[in-house]
Design a protein around this motif. Structure first.
Motif: not given
Length: 165
Positions: A79-86, A88-103
């Protein structure tokens, strides 16, 4: 052999002197790099905040948290491993899609007003039907509906209907 009259203009175009072209200005990388840096800083601060929350939750739960993790038994590690993988996946998506919260609130308001204007405009829907953009809009609509339904399931704590006494 005599050149045809159809190729004569092409020959003239090929042999004409070329005018010097102004250099093309490419998009500035400074704004892109600044946006990426800002997104990475926001991600780092969010991670620090999450770590602080995790530490405080561990302190708050204390022995109860240890007992709860003991109840998971051999399932704890996967469970801990799968949460860590998830994560990291969200971090990659965040960077790749250049997401940022509204300011600011103005950005949120302008985004929703644009959506409302497009939805109310028949010319937008005609253009979407002509270009095939309606498929992308349909996928977004299905995603939004799915997220809504998941929220409903979580809210009522049941997959089907509300519990009535």
């Amino acid at each position: 052999m005599r050149p045809s009259t159809a190729t004569a203009p092409l020959r003239l175009l090929r042999n004409r002197p070329q005018l010097p072209r102004a250099p093309r200005r490419l998009a500035s990388t400074n704004s892109t790099e600044a946006a990426q840096k800002k997104a990475q800083d926001a991600l780092a601060s969010a991670q620090k905040g999450a770590e602080k929350v995790w530490e405080s939750a561990q302190k708050f739960l204390g022995p109860v948290g240890d007992r709860l993790s003991g109840l998971l038994g051999s399932y704890r590690q996967p469970i801990v491993y799968n949460l860590k993988v998830t994560r990291e996946l969200f971090k990659h998506i965040y960077v790749a899609e250049r997401l940022q919260p509204p300011t600011s609130l103005a950005q949120v308001q302008s985004a929703y007003s644009t959506l409302w204007q497009r939805a109310a405009s028949p010319s937008y829907w005609r253009e979407a039907a002509r270009t095939g953009e309606w498929q992308r809009v349909g996928v977004y609509a299905v995603e939004a509906y799915g997220i809504y339904k998941i929220g409903e399931i979580i809210g009522r704590r049941s997959v089907v209907g509300y519990k009535l006494d």
